[in-house]
Design a protein around this motif. Structure first.
Motif, PDB file in Angstrom:
ATOM      1  N   GLU A 163      -3.788   5.058  -0.455  1.00  0.00           N
ATOM      2  CA  GLU A 163      -4.913   5.715   0.109  1.00  0.00           C
ATOM      3  C   GLU A 163      -4.473   6.526  -0.006  1.00  0.00           C
ATOM      4  O   GLU A 163      -2.963   6.851  -0.325  1.00  0.00           O
ATOM      5  CB  GLU A 163      -4.251   4.918   1.755  1.00  0.00           C
ATOM      6  N   LYS A 167       0.658  -0.994  -0.409  1.00  0.00           N
ATOM      7  CA  LYS A 167      -0.444  -0.180  -0.490  1.00  0.00           C
ATOM      8  C   LYS A 167       0.541   1.351   0.351  1.00  0.00           C
ATOM      9  O   LYS A 167       2.062   1.664   0.421  1.00  0.00           O
ATOM     10  CB  LYS A 167      -1.120  -0.266   1.669  1.00  0.00           C
ATOM     11  N   GLU A 216     -14.126   7.374   3.329  1.00  0.00           N
ATOM     12  CA  GLU A 216     -14.014   5.785   2.676  1.00  0.00           C
ATOM     13  C   GLU A 216     -14.758   6.319   1.289  1.00  0.00           C
ATOM     14  O   GLU A 216     -15.313   6.417   1.423  1.00  0.00           O
ATOM     15  CB  GLU A 216     -14.614   4.872   3.493  1.00  0.00           C
ATOM     16  N   GLU A 246      -0.214   4.311   9.449  1.00  0.00           N
ATOM     17  CA  GLU A 246      -1.614   3.485   8.927  1.00  0.00           C
ATOM     18  C   GLU A 246      -0.811   2.599   8.759  1.00  0.00           C
ATOM     19  O   GLU A 246      -1.028   1.338   7.829  1.00  0.00           O
ATOM     20  CB  GLU A 246      -1.621   4.425   7.945  1.00  0.00           C
ATOM     21  N   THR A 250     -11.435  11.651   8.068  1.00  0.00           N
ATOM     22  CA  THR A 250     -10.678   9.817   7.424  1.00  0.00           C
ATOM     23  C   THR A 250     -12.437   9.807   6.745  1.00  0.00           C
ATOM     24  O   THR A 250     -13.223   9.775   7.067  1.00  0.00           O
ATOM     25  CB  THR A 250     -10.069   9.341   8.314  1.00  0.00           C
ATOM     26  N   LYS A 310     -10.078   4.713   1.132  1.00  0.00           N
ATOM     27  CA  LYS A 310      -9.873   6.274   2.553  1.00  0.00           C
ATOM     28  C   LYS A 310      -8.813   7.367   1.945  1.00  0.00           C
ATOM     29  O   LYS A 310      -7.795   6.877   1.899  1.00  0.00           O
ATOM     30  CB  LYS A 310      -8.747   5.304   3.457  1.00  0.00           C
TER      31      LYS A 310
END
Ligand code: ATP
Ligand code: MG
Length: 400
Positions: free
Chosen positions: A204, A178, A385, A278, A383, A237
């Motif tokens: 992300e 990621k 999504e 994260e 945050t 996200k």
């Protein structure tokens, strides 16, 4: 009898040795998610390819969806029959009759199942002869046929296909870990995200905004861009970080020409911290060498100095025209050119230093302490999504 299967070929995946299972599992997951509205289909995964069993569904919308899934090299609709010469002959004839505007054909048989009684070459003639004797108006052309019918006699069954549709290539999203994408509302960063996804990276995102100088519409623009990216992978996200206080402080403290460099350094610090929190191992930006003042060699050196994190810069050597071309292809361009202010354009000086000196930047910053503002910005991030279905309904999952 009908085109009842889609063959999904993996391409580069095949080279990945022991990791192959991870890649094929990920691809299977991504295909299943993308096709979840097609209730009747079944997906069967094998070592070297995947089969989508249509069970009566129209293959065309399914092919269209699969064409944008990374990790797929090519696709073909196929008729599946038993390894029985008569049934194969009939199916080949059916496939030919189904094709429009075809006068010449070629049969290319490939016998993988060595128990099948007829060799590949001989079977080409058997099937070709059968078609010629059962029809009028068709001729064989081995060099430049209107249609080439591929007959693949595998151990479990035979597949008849007539076309190869090019897939998106790359690696299945999620198979390369990621990254945290620094997503502005501009043209470049969504393209950078798309290209990282192409290499199997899940995204992300982090976005810096500066209310009231930047509007909610500017924020919505970023959500809409992220939604375009979900087309190529899973939900995304986004961490929306309030940047106003830091920018005002920088504006006040730092000599004019250097404020942009310091601002970028703060962005990097905050991004790194959030990535760390994260469990993300890299950052991705839309920087392109020489494009603007912040993207000269000197600027990148001064900005990069605050982090040891790997930074993926997929656009670094690309021209703006190439970037714009991709932006249009992924349907991001129309969103990117919406005219709302970005936090950087609000505070950026008219003439930022194009060749900032790293030691000077460090010196200017050393007179002040930005740690408190950095922590506050991280603490106050929201945050969201973004899912593909409807980004208007996105929940605010974290309103710390
Ligand atoms: P873009 O079109 O992606 O905004 P740009 O050519 O305008 O890029 P800059 O504004 O210098 O270039 O930004 C360079 C990179 O820094 C961007 O590609 C993006 O990754 C990151 N960035 C810039 N502004 C923001 C922001 N407000 N939030 C998050 N990342 C940003
Ligand atoms: Mg920008």
């Amino acid at each position: 009898m009908d085109y009842d299967h889609i063959i999904v070929r993996y391409g580069e995946l095949a080279l990945k040795g022991r990791n192959r299972k991870i890649f094929t599992n990920k691809l299977h997951e991504n295909v299943a998610r993308k096709l979840k509205d097609h209730a009747k289909i079944k997906i069967k995964k094998t070592r070297d390819r995947m089969y989508i069993i249509l069970n009566g569904e129209d293959p065309n919308p399914i092919i269209d969806k699969c064409k944008v899934i990374f990790g797929i090299q090519s696709l073909s609709v196929a008729i599946k029959v038993e390894n029985d010469p008569d049934k194969i002959k009939e199916s080949a004839l059916f496939a030919l009759r189904e094709a429009e505007k075809v006068k010449t054909f070629k049969i290319t048989a490939k016998r993988v199942d060595k128990n099948f009684p007829i060799g590949s070459q001989e079977f080409n003639h058997v099937v070709g002869g059968y078609i010629l004797s059962s029809t009028t108006g068709y001729t064989v052309d081995v060099h430049n046929p209107d249609i080439e019918l591929h007959i693949e006699i595998r151990n479990e069954a035979t597949y008849i296909t007539s076309k190869r549709i090019l897939g998106a290539g790359g690696l299945p999203v999620g198979s390369s870990g990621k990254t945290l994408l620094l997503l502005s509302g501009g043209i470049d960063s969504p393209v950078a995200g798309y290209l990282a996804m192409k290499r199997g990276v899940q995204i992300e995102a982090i976005h810096f905004h500066s209310p009231p100088y930047t509007s909610d519409r500017a924020k919505q623009k970023v959500f809409d861009l992220a939604e375009k990216l979900t087309n190529y992978g899973d939900k995304i996200k986004i961490h929306v970080v309030p940047f106003t206080k830091l920018q005002q402080k920088i504006h006040r403290d730092i000599p004019y020409g250097y404020s942009m460099t310091v601002m970028r350094r703060m962005m990097m610090k905050i991004s790194e911290q959030i990535a760390r929190n994260e469990g993300i191992l890299s950052l991705t930006t839309g920087e392109s060498l020489g494009q603007v003042a912040s993207q000269t060699m000197e600027s990148m050196h001064a900005i990069n100095e605050v982090t040891n994190y790997p930074i993926i810069r997929p656009l670094i050597t690309m021209d703006k025209t190439e970037i714009m071309h991709i932006s249009e292809n992924i349907n991001a361009y129309e969103i990117s050119i919406r005219p709302y202010e970005d936090c950087c354009t609000v505070f950026v000086p008219a003439s930022p230093k194009t060749k900032p000196k790293t030691d000077k930047v460090v010196y200017f910053e050393s007179n002040y302490d930005y740690q408190e503002e950095i922590e506050e910005a991280i603490k106050n991030k929201e945050t969201v999504e973004i899912t593909q279905e409807n980004n208007m309904e996105n929940e605010f999952i974290d309103l710390l």
